[in-house]
Design a protein around this motif. Structure first.
Motif, short mmCIF file in Angstrom:
data_model
loop_
_atom_site.label_atom_id
_atom_site.label_comp_id
_atom_site.label_asym_id
_atom_site.label_seq_id
_atom_site.Cartn_x
_atom_site.Cartn_y
_atom_site.Cartn_z
N GLY A 141 0.82 -1.19 0.00
CA GLY A 141 0.00 0.00 0.00
C GLY A 141 0.86 1.25 0.00
O GLY A 141 1.95 1.27 0.58
N SER A 179 -5.00 6.18 -0.91
CA SER A 179 -6.43 5.88 -1.06
C SER A 179 -7.30 7.08 -0.73
O SER A 179 -8.20 7.45 -1.49
CB SER A 179 -6.81 4.68 -0.18
OG SER A 179 -6.22 3.50 -0.64
N SER A 187 -4.20 0.28 -2.30
CA SER A 187 -3.77 1.47 -3.03
C SER A 187 -2.65 1.20 -4.03
O SER A 187 -2.38 2.03 -4.90
CB SER A 187 -3.32 2.56 -2.03
OG SER A 187 -2.29 2.08 -1.19
N TYR A 203 -3.53 1.50 -7.68
CA TYR A 203 -3.55 2.81 -8.33
C TYR A 203 -2.25 3.07 -9.08
O TYR A 203 -2.17 4.00 -9.89
CB TYR A 203 -3.75 3.92 -7.30
CG TYR A 203 -5.12 3.96 -6.66
CD1 TYR A 203 -6.26 4.18 -7.43
CD2 TYR A 203 -5.28 3.80 -5.30
CE1 TYR A 203 -7.52 4.22 -6.84
CE2 TYR A 203 -6.53 3.84 -4.70
CZ TYR A 203 -7.64 4.04 -5.48
OH TYR A 203 -8.89 4.09 -4.89
#
Length: 642
Positions: A2, A7, A160, A163
């Motif tokens: 992450g 996020s 995340s 992304y």
């Protein structure tokens, strides 16, 4: 994995997303994320040890809705930890955070803590529904991204890192996946692509991995290296809490190549020694390389059943173990023990001033370790447990004794069933004849319950045992009232011990080829119901009065109770050999069990009367002197699954 703060940052920049209705496509699902979505978004009880029946219902509905929209799900789960240990400190911090959250919830605070058996329920349900599923030989993120990239379909996740991965089919964030609001034209959701992110912030797509490394991910944290670049000074005025990421993205606009950005960033970190510069640059490069996608090793598994080739450091894992792992028939902890000599334990909602609930089942895990590592006594296993609120790393000796001495991991899948059954029963200190009259699907839970009565500290109260057996009999899902009084942490702790004994016994049973049928967890234990039954029994009501379908249920209840009674009056040799000293005088409990199992003819007459009153398979559990409890309707669930 992450990226720190990413996020929430993306959530505040809604222009990045595109609203779509999803249908007629493959979907690669982050299984661990989906567990969190379904359990927490539904508001299921977390304080009393899990509402597994309702959780199973949600999984079924989710898969059905996907099917109705012609979406083909492929679920991918995490396996063992990274064998390079490059994320070791991150893992420790996560464990410490889980310990704290579990305690906070026990003290009445709002947290998110998954119950002990949720992953088993998830895997059992997907297997029964024949949903394509794979457990990775490590963390799942890269495997998910590689598979989705080759198939050109989206990923469903809230991690995340997705992304940052450059996925042709993009990302469908779980938080915005409105599967329950589906219409004829698909499931409403938001669609993310790296191109839309880069368009909004005016950076090159190839720079995104450098952005993730500089922002901080699971592999690199600049502050922990002792360097503190101030990205906020590059942010536009009024950026507020997002100034750090806004500033970093603005600064990255001028770069075309990721490595150039990393080298330039060193100049913003103050005066560094040459050695420190090398250390920081290596760390950033490592963090950036996490987003390079290898060819998918899951594509051939899902299409042809081919087991992926393991990295060289995993050569010692037998072929049959690899197949069972990727099919989800073994837990990811198997790899951690084989490769890292480590086991991360789970932490249920509990009072941290009490000893860890994991201690009760440690002897079961020691047998599992012994079977995995063999008779090589030089190996010890690190267990990540807790003492109070602190992570406690304890070295545990693997154990091989009795029938287990005849087994080798390489050929364990071909071992004779009577032999592996002896191993399981010796571990649980239960004689086979104790289980002879017990229905096959409840033999393992009953054997574990006998073990729990012997090993748990403090000694389980008779009412705890009765509540568990009543729950096994009814398999109840639906409760129409909830306990409104303060949670009884002593009861919570004892049921936690039982659940973890169940979990560790199932994992041992799986490893040796399931000599006893694996229990259907969603029908075995419902946390709120177990607690309610326990408190009903405080008034010394006859437990059989709490059952519906009187004759069928009471007969089963008496069978289970008789089996437990027999195990306590005739302990097996496995209970004495090499085990812990007796933890409680069992004669008191045994005497009580004998007393409650003596049923006279009047009870049989009551059976007939109450069968008539319980028409339709429904009974009313009455209130016995406790004004905080409302009448609870209990439905017995024996419907056949499609």
């Amino acid at each position: 994995m992450g990226v720190q703060g990413l996020s929430s940052f993306v959530q505040e920049n809604r222009l990045i997303y595109r609203d779509i209705r999803f249908r007629n496509n493959k979907l690669v699902i982050d299984g661990n994320n989906l567990i969190y979505l379904l359990y927490f978004r539904s508001g299921l009880d977390q304080r009393h040890g899990g509402e597994y029946g309702a959780f199973e219902d949600l999984i079924e509905k989710f898969i059905k809705f996907l099917s109705n929209c012609r979406v083909e799900p492929y679920v991918v789960l995490d396996g063992g930890s990274d064998p390079t240990n490059k994320k070791l400190e991150t893992l420790k911090k996560r464990v410490e955070d889980r310990i704290q959250k579990a305690h906070n919830m026990a003290m009445g605070q709002q947290e998110k803590v998954l119950p002990p058996l949720d992953k088993l329920v998830f895997i059992q349900t997907l297997a029964r529904l024949k949903v394509p599923m794979a457990r990775c030989f490590g963390e799942a993120d890269k495997h998910i991204a590689s598979l989705a990239s080759e198939w050109g379909c989206p990923v469903l996740s809230d991690d995340s890192d997705f992304y940052i991965f450059d996925l042709p089919g993009g990302l469908l964030p779980i938080a915005h996946f409105q599967w329950e609001a589906k219409g004829q034209d698909g499931i409403p959701c938001k669609h993310y692509t790296t191109s839309s992110f880069c368009d909004v912030f005016n950076i090159q797509r190839q720079i995104l991995p450098a952005f993730a490394a500089l922002a901080g991910n699971d592999c690199v944290n600049l502050r922990e290296m002792g360097v503190y670049p101030s990205w906020a000074k590059f942010a536009p005025a009024g950026s507020g809490k997002t100034a750090r990421l806004q500033g970093l993205l603005r600064w990255l606009r001028g770069f075309q190549r990721p490595q150039d950005a990393l080298k330039a960033a060193l100049g913003l970190m103050g005066k560094l020694s040459s050695n420190k510069e090398v250390e920081v640059l290596q760390g950033l490069t490592l963090g950036m390389n996490e987003y390079q996608l290898p060819p998918s090793d899951l594509r051939c598994f899902f299409t042809k059943g081919t087991v992926p080739v393991l990295p060289e450091e995993m050569d010692l894992v037998p072929d049959w173990v690899r197949l069972a792992l990727i099919q989800g028939r073994l837990s990811g902890g198997v790899l951690n023990v084989l490769l890292l000599k480590r086991m991360k334990l789970s932490f249920a909602v509990d009072d941290s001033s009490k000893p860890s609930a994991n201690l009760t089942s440690r002897p079961i895990r020691q047998v599992t370790y012994g079977l995995l590592l063999g008779d090589k006594s030089r190996f010890l296993v690190e267990e990540w447990d807790r003492v109070d609120l602190k992570l406690d790393i304890v070295t545990v000796q693997p154990v091989l004794r009795g029938a287990a001495l005849q087994l080798k991991l390489e050929t364990l899948d071909k071992a004779d069933r009577p032999l592996v059954l002896r191993v399981l029963l010796e571990t649980l200190a239960v004689k086979q004849e104790v289980l002879d009259g017990v229905p096959a699907h409840l033999r393992l839970p009953v054997a574990v319950t006998c073990y729990w009565l012997q090993k748990a500290r403090p000694p389980p109260d008779l009412r705890l045992l009765q509540a568990l057996l009543l729950g096994m009999v009814t398999g109840t899902r639906a409760l129409q009232a909830v306990n409104t009084r303060r949670m009884d942490l002593d009861v919570v702790h004892s049921f936690n011990q039982w659940q973890i004994c169940i979990s560790d016994s199932i994992h041992l049973n799986q490893l040796i080829g399931c000599p006893l049928p694996e229990p259907h967890i969603a029908r075995l234990y419902q946390g709120t119901l177990a607690h309610q039954l326990f408190h009903r029994l405080e008034s010394e009501v006859n437990p059989e009065l709490l059952l519906s379908d009187a004759l069928q249920d009471r007969t089963l209840y008496r069978t289970l109770l008789a089996a437990v009674l027999q195990s306590q009056t005739t302990p097996s040799s496995g209970a004495r050999r090499g085990g812990a000293p007796p933890q409680q005088p069992l004669h008191d409990l045994t005497a009580k069990l004998k007393q409650v199992s003596l049923l006279d003819e009047d009870d049989d007459e009551e059976d007939e009367e109450e069968e008539e009153a319980a028409a339709g398979g429904k009974s009313m559990v009455k209130t016995y002197g406790d004004p905080s409890w409302e009448t609870v309707s209990v439905k017995t669930r024996f419907r056949t699954k499609p």
